[in-house]
Design a protein around this motif. Structure first.
Motif, PDB file in Angstrom:
ATOM      1  N   LEU A  37     -37.967 -53.786  50.586  1.00 15.43           N
ATOM      2  CA  LEU A  37     -38.255 -53.123  51.855  1.00 15.43           C
ATOM      3  C   LEU A  37     -37.100 -53.282  52.838  1.00 15.43           C
ATOM      4  O   LEU A  37     -36.770 -52.347  53.575  1.00 15.43           O
ATOM      5  N   ARG A  38     -36.481 -54.431  52.840  1.00 13.09           N
ATOM      6  CA  ARG A  38     -35.386 -54.654  53.779  1.00 13.09           C
ATOM      7  C   ARG A  38     -34.185 -53.763  53.472  1.00 13.09           C
ATOM      8  O   ARG A  38     -33.429 -53.394  54.376  1.00 13.09           O
ATOM      9  N   ARG A  39     -34.012 -53.421  52.207  1.00 20.17           N
ATOM     10  CA  ARG A  39     -32.885 -52.546  51.856  1.00 20.17           C
ATOM     11  C   ARG A  39     -33.050 -51.147  52.440  1.00 20.17           C
ATOM     12  O   ARG A  39     -32.084 -50.396  52.528  1.00 20.17           O
ATOM     13  N   CYS A  40     -34.277 -50.790  52.826  1.00 17.10           N
ATOM     14  CA  CYS A  40     -34.515 -49.478  53.446  1.00 17.10           C
ATOM     15  C   CYS A  40     -34.180 -49.483  54.932  1.00 17.10           C
ATOM     16  O   CYS A  40     -34.173 -48.428  55.561  1.00 17.10           O
ATOM     17  N   GLY A  41     -33.956 -50.651  55.521  1.00 13.74           N
ATOM     18  CA  GLY A  41     -33.793 -50.717  56.959  1.00 13.74           C
ATOM     19  C   GLY A  41     -35.120 -50.503  57.645  1.00 13.74           C
ATOM     20  O   GLY A  41     -36.135 -51.069  57.267  1.00 13.74           O
ATOM     21  N   ASN A  42     -35.136 -49.650  58.657  1.00 13.81           N
ATOM     22  CA  ASN A  42     -36.364 -49.398  59.413  1.00 13.81           C
ATOM     23  C   ASN A  42     -37.015 -48.067  59.054  1.00 13.81           C
ATOM     24  O   ASN A  42     -37.821 -47.550  59.820  1.00 13.81           O
ATOM     25  N   ALA A  43     -36.672 -47.507  57.926  1.00 13.44           N
ATOM     26  CA  ALA A  43     -37.204 -46.183  57.601  1.00 13.44           C
ATOM     27  C   ALA A  43     -37.658 -46.115  56.148  1.00 13.44           C
ATOM     28  O   ALA A  43     -37.348 -45.176  55.426  1.00 13.44           O
ATOM     29  N   CYS A  44     -38.393 -47.121  55.707  1.00 13.28           N
ATOM     30  CA  CYS A  44     -38.819 -47.176  54.312  1.00 13.28           C
ATOM     31  C   CYS A  44     -40.142 -46.441  54.134  1.00 13.28           C
ATOM     32  O   CYS A  44     -41.083 -46.620  54.910  1.00 13.28           O
ATOM     33  N   ASN A  45     -40.229 -45.611  53.098  1.00 14.48           N
ATOM     34  CA  ASN A  45     -41.489 -44.986  52.694  1.00 14.48           C
ATOM     35  C   ASN A  45     -42.100 -45.851  51.602  1.00 14.48           C
ATOM     36  O   ASN A  45     -41.547 -45.954  50.503  1.00 14.48           O
ATOM     37  N   PHE A  46     -43.228 -46.466  51.897  1.00 19.96           N
ATOM     38  CA  PHE A  46     -43.820 -47.506  51.055  1.00 19.96           C
ATOM     39  C   PHE A  46     -45.241 -47.103  50.681  1.00 19.96           C
ATOM     40  O   PHE A  46     -46.109 -46.971  51.546  1.00 19.96           O
ATOM     41  N   LEU A  47     -45.482 -46.885  49.387  1.00 20.65           N
ATOM     42  CA  LEU A  47     -46.799 -46.508  48.886  1.00 20.65           C
ATOM     43  C   LEU A  47     -47.407 -47.685  48.149  1.00 20.65           C
ATOM     44  O   LEU A  47     -46.780 -48.248  47.245  1.00 20.65           O
ATOM     45  N   VAL A  48     -48.630 -48.060  48.519  1.00 13.48           N
ATOM     46  CA  VAL A  48     -49.288 -49.229  47.939  1.00 13.48           C
ATOM     47  C   VAL A  48     -50.627 -48.814  47.338  1.00 13.48           C
ATOM     48  O   VAL A  48     -51.483 -48.283  48.049  1.00 13.48           O
ATOM     49  N   PHE A  49     -50.798 -49.062  46.058  1.00  6.97           N
ATOM     50  CA  PHE A  49     -52.092 -48.865  45.407  1.00  6.97           C
ATOM     51  C   PHE A  49     -52.865 -50.172  45.501  1.00  6.97           C
ATOM     52  O   PHE A  49     -52.499 -51.164  44.885  1.00  6.97           O
ATOM     53  N   GLY A  50     -53.940 -50.165  46.278  1.00  7.37           N
ATOM     54  CA  GLY A  50     -54.789 -51.333  46.406  1.00  7.37           C
ATOM     55  C   GLY A  50     -54.709 -51.995  47.766  1.00  7.37           C
ATOM     56  O   GLY A  50     -53.620 -52.353  48.228  1.00  7.37           O
ATOM     57  N   LEU A  51     -55.865 -52.135  48.432  1.00  2.41           N
ATOM     58  CA  LEU A  51     -55.968 -52.966  49.626  1.00  2.41           C
ATOM     59  C   LEU A  51     -56.206 -54.395  49.146  1.00  2.41           C
ATOM     60  O   LEU A  51     -57.081 -54.641  48.323  1.00  2.41           O
ATOM     61  N   SER A  52     -55.435 -55.332  49.662  1.00  3.20           N
ATOM     62  CA  SER A  52     -55.479 -56.682  49.121  1.00  3.20           C
ATOM     63  C   SER A  52     -55.269 -57.712  50.227  1.00  3.20           C
ATOM     64  O   SER A  52     -55.203 -57.375  51.419  1.00  3.20           O
ATOM     65  N   HIS A  53     -55.150 -58.947  49.815  1.00  2.00           N
ATOM     66  CA  HIS A  53     -54.860 -60.036  50.748  1.00  2.00           C
ATOM     67  C   HIS A  53     -53.557 -59.794  51.499  1.00  2.00           C
ATOM     68  O   HIS A  53     -53.406 -60.241  52.645  1.00  2.00           O
ATOM     69  N   GLU A  54     -52.612 -59.075  50.894  1.00  2.00           N
ATOM     70  CA  GLU A  54     -51.303 -58.865  51.508  1.00  2.00           C
ATOM     71  C   GLU A  54     -51.196 -57.577  52.324  1.00  2.00           C
ATOM     72  O   GLU A  54     -50.107 -57.254  52.802  1.00  2.00           O
ATOM     73  N   THR A  55     -52.279 -56.842  52.512  1.00  6.40           N
ATOM     74  CA  THR A  55     -52.210 -55.531  53.170  1.00  6.40           C
ATOM     75  C   THR A  55     -51.522 -55.592  54.526  1.00  6.40           C
ATOM     76  O   THR A  55     -50.592 -54.819  54.814  1.00  6.40           O
ATOM     77  N   LEU A  56     -51.968 -56.485  55.397  1.00  6.53           N
ATOM     78  CA  LEU A  56     -51.365 -56.572  56.732  1.00  6.53           C
ATOM     79  C   LEU A  56     -49.915 -57.026  56.667  1.00  6.53           C
ATOM     80  O   LEU A  56     -49.091 -56.638  57.490  1.00  6.53           O
ATOM     81  N   LEU A  57     -49.612 -57.835  55.673  1.00  9.33           N
ATOM     82  CA  LEU A  57     -48.228 -58.284  55.508  1.00  9.33           C
ATOM     83  C   LEU A  57     -47.319 -57.111  55.172  1.00  9.33           C
ATOM     84  O   LEU A  57     -46.250 -56.945  55.756  1.00  9.33           O
ATOM     85  N   TRP A  58     -47.728 -56.280  54.221  1.00  6.33           N
ATOM     86  CA  TRP A  58     -46.907 -55.106  53.874  1.00  6.33           C
ATOM     87  C   TRP A  58     -46.732 -54.201  55.087  1.00  6.33           C
ATOM     88  O   TRP A  58     -45.645 -53.681  55.340  1.00  6.33           O
ATOM     89  N   HIS A  59     -47.818 -54.003  55.833  1.00  3.95           N
ATOM     90  CA  HIS A  59     -47.753 -53.119  56.993  1.00  3.95           C
ATOM     91  C   HIS A  59     -46.778 -53.657  58.037  1.00  3.95           C
ATOM     92  O   HIS A  59     -46.022 -52.893  58.659  1.00  3.95           O
ATOM     93  N   SER A  60     -46.770 -54.974  58.238  1.00  6.26           N
ATOM     94  CA  SER A  60     -45.892 -55.559  59.244  1.00  6.26           C
ATOM     95  C   SER A  60     -44.453 -55.668  58.768  1.00  6.26           C
ATOM     96  O   SER A  60     -43.512 -55.455  59.545  1.00  6.26           O
ATOM     97  N   LEU A  61     -44.240 -55.987  57.493  1.00  3.93           N
ATOM     98  CA  LEU A  61     -42.869 -56.086  56.978  1.00  3.93           C
ATOM     99  C   LEU A  61     -42.162 -54.735  56.987  1.00  3.93           C
ATOM    100  O   LEU A  61     -40.943 -54.669  57.088  1.00  3.93           O
ATOM    101  N   ASN A  62     -42.927 -53.665  56.875  1.00  2.00           N
ATOM    102  CA  ASN A  62     -42.335 -52.318  56.906  1.00  2.00           C
ATOM    103  C   ASN A  62     -42.473 -51.701  58.294  1.00  2.00           C
ATOM    104  O   ASN A  62     -42.547 -50.486  58.441  1.00  2.00           O
ATOM    105  N   HIS A  63     -42.504 -52.550  59.308  1.00  2.00           N
ATOM    106  CA  HIS A  63     -42.619 -52.077  60.686  1.00  2.00           C
ATOM    107  C   HIS A  63     -41.465 -51.129  61.012  1.00  2.00           C
ATOM    108  O   HIS A  63     -40.298 -51.468  60.839  1.00  2.00           O
ATOM    109  N   GLY A  64     -41.816 -49.935  61.465  1.00  4.13           N
ATOM    110  CA  GLY A  64     -40.805 -48.922  61.749  1.00  4.13           C
ATOM    111  C   GLY A  64     -40.696 -47.886  60.654  1.00  4.13           C
ATOM    112  O   GLY A  64     -40.162 -46.808  60.860  1.00  4.13           O
ATOM    113  N   GLY A  65     -41.200 -48.223  59.456  1.00  3.91           N
ATOM    114  CA  GLY A  65     -41.243 -47.268  58.350  1.00  3.91           C
ATOM    115  C   GLY A  65     -42.652 -46.707  58.196  1.00  3.91           C
ATOM    116  O   GLY A  65     -43.502 -46.857  59.071  1.00  3.91           O
ATOM    117  N   ARG A  66     -42.895 -46.089  57.060  1.00  8.97           N
ATOM    118  CA  ARG A  66     -44.225 -45.527  56.796  1.00  8.97           C
ATOM    119  C   ARG A  66     -44.838 -46.232  55.597  1.00  8.97           C
ATOM    120  O   ARG A  66     -44.259 -46.235  54.510  1.00  8.97           O
TER     121      ARG A  66
END
Length: 345
Positions: A145-174
């Motif tokens: 995700l960091r290699r995308c900078g602030n504009a990463c398009n991130f698709l996740v199959f599955g809501l999980s324990h890490e859901t909020l983490l993924w959302h926050s780590l990709n802050h600024g992306g989608r």
């Protein structure tokens, strides 16, 4: 693109805490921020000694008892208390400096990051979840995700324990989440503003793995081909009931951590892995490669499906139970997922 201001500290601290799960000895320089952290931590965890050293250096010494594992709720809770205090202090002093300098104070901790902090601090004392990712696995996805900078398009199959983490780590992306449970999707969107999630109905069963693989092989030049618009696909493995615009996004990172796949009657992740492979090969625009991660790849369904649709030749790394593949765009005239020399074709 590097993050700036308090947000960069928050981002780096999240990764640092998750990777190290609190260092044995943490040195903090003798300044107001350090003193605030030391005070908060010492008040909430008096069993951890704080020793004043000479030369103006303060050391916070966190001792791990031999009987307590590194990922114990006690250590995690202490870590998040320390992290939250430091992040808040950084924001406070940055705002103070900005106001004294005649500027406007910063907005503070981004809402997704704040929600993630509260969430993981709250669950620190709950029982261990076997499905949650290890710190090394989280670090591998975060690095992509960091290699995308602030504009990463991130698709996740599955809501999980890490859901909020993924959302926050990709802050600024989608970040888009896809899950089998309409209830869980509605709950996530209601509780956390900004979460984009969709529910879909998987018609497959894990027990049907080899039957579905044979179907995909027979229809490999038609509805199950590797380059296509999945919205119009009749392949039994295709996820084709997402909103139309999802299929037009050039995804940079795809994570398969759902749906359920632990029992023969559960949906299994064949469809998610097939769909990830097709989206990566069919995308228009963006980087040539899509980083695809498959969690719990040691299980038969995940391993065999990844070999067939993501290909061993594209395997970048195996981190604990996480497989990392780099899948390249393909020409529409190509009807093979993998090299013809691969045994899975």
């Amino acid at each position: 693109m590097a993050l700036k201001g308090p947000t960069s500290h928050i981002y780096n601290l999240v990764i640092y805490l998750l990777k190290s799960q609190i260092p044995t000895v943490t040195e903090l320089s003798d300044n107001p921020v350090s003193q605030l952290v030391l005070q908060l931590v010492s008040n909430s965890a008096s069993t951890f000694p704080v020793k004043k050293m000479k030369a103006g250096i303060t050391k916070l010494i966190v001792l791990h008892p031999p009987a307590v594992p590194a990922s114990s709720p006690r250590v995690l809770l202490l870590g998040f208390i320390s992290f939250f205090a430091l992040a808040s202090a950084l924001t406070f002093f940055s705002a103070k400096d900005a106001v004294e300098g005649g500027g406007k104070p910063p907005a503070g901790i981004p809402q997704p990051v704040l929600e993630a902090l509260v969430h993981y601090a709250a669950v620190a004392n709950t029982t261990y979840l076997s499905s949650r990712m290890s710190s090394a696995e989280v670090g591998a996805v975060a690095a992509a995700l960091r290699r995308c900078g602030n504009a990463c398009n991130f698709l996740v199959f599955g809501l999980s324990h890490e859901t909020l983490l993924w959302h926050s780590l990709n802050h600024g992306g989608r970040t888009v989440f896809v899950d089998e449970s309409a209830y869980m999707v509605a709950k996530a969107e209601e509780k956390h503003r900004g979460i984009e999630a969709y529910d879909i109905q998987f018609t497959t069963k894990a027990a049907q793995l080899y039957h579905l693989l044979e179907h995909a092989k027979e229809r490999g030049m038609k509805e199950c081909r590797p380059v296509q618009n999945l919205l119009f696909s009749d392949c039994k493995l295709a996820v084709n009931d997402l909103p139309n615009h999802i299929y037009d996004v050039a995804w940079d990172v795809i994570l398969v951590d759902g749906p359920r796949g632990y029992a023969p009657s559960s949906p299994g992740r064949m469809s998610a892995i097939f769909t990830a492979g097709v989206l990566a090969r069919s995308k228009v625009g963006g980087e040539a490669e899509t980083q695809v991660f498959v969690h719990e790849i040691g299980r038969e369904v995940e391993r065999v499906s990844s070999e067939r649709f993501l290909c061993n030749a594209n395997l970048v790394d195996l981190v604990d139970a996480l497989g990392h593949f780099a899948v390249t765009k393909m020409d529409a005239a190509n009807f093979r997922f993998c090299s013809p020399l691969m045994a899975d074709e």
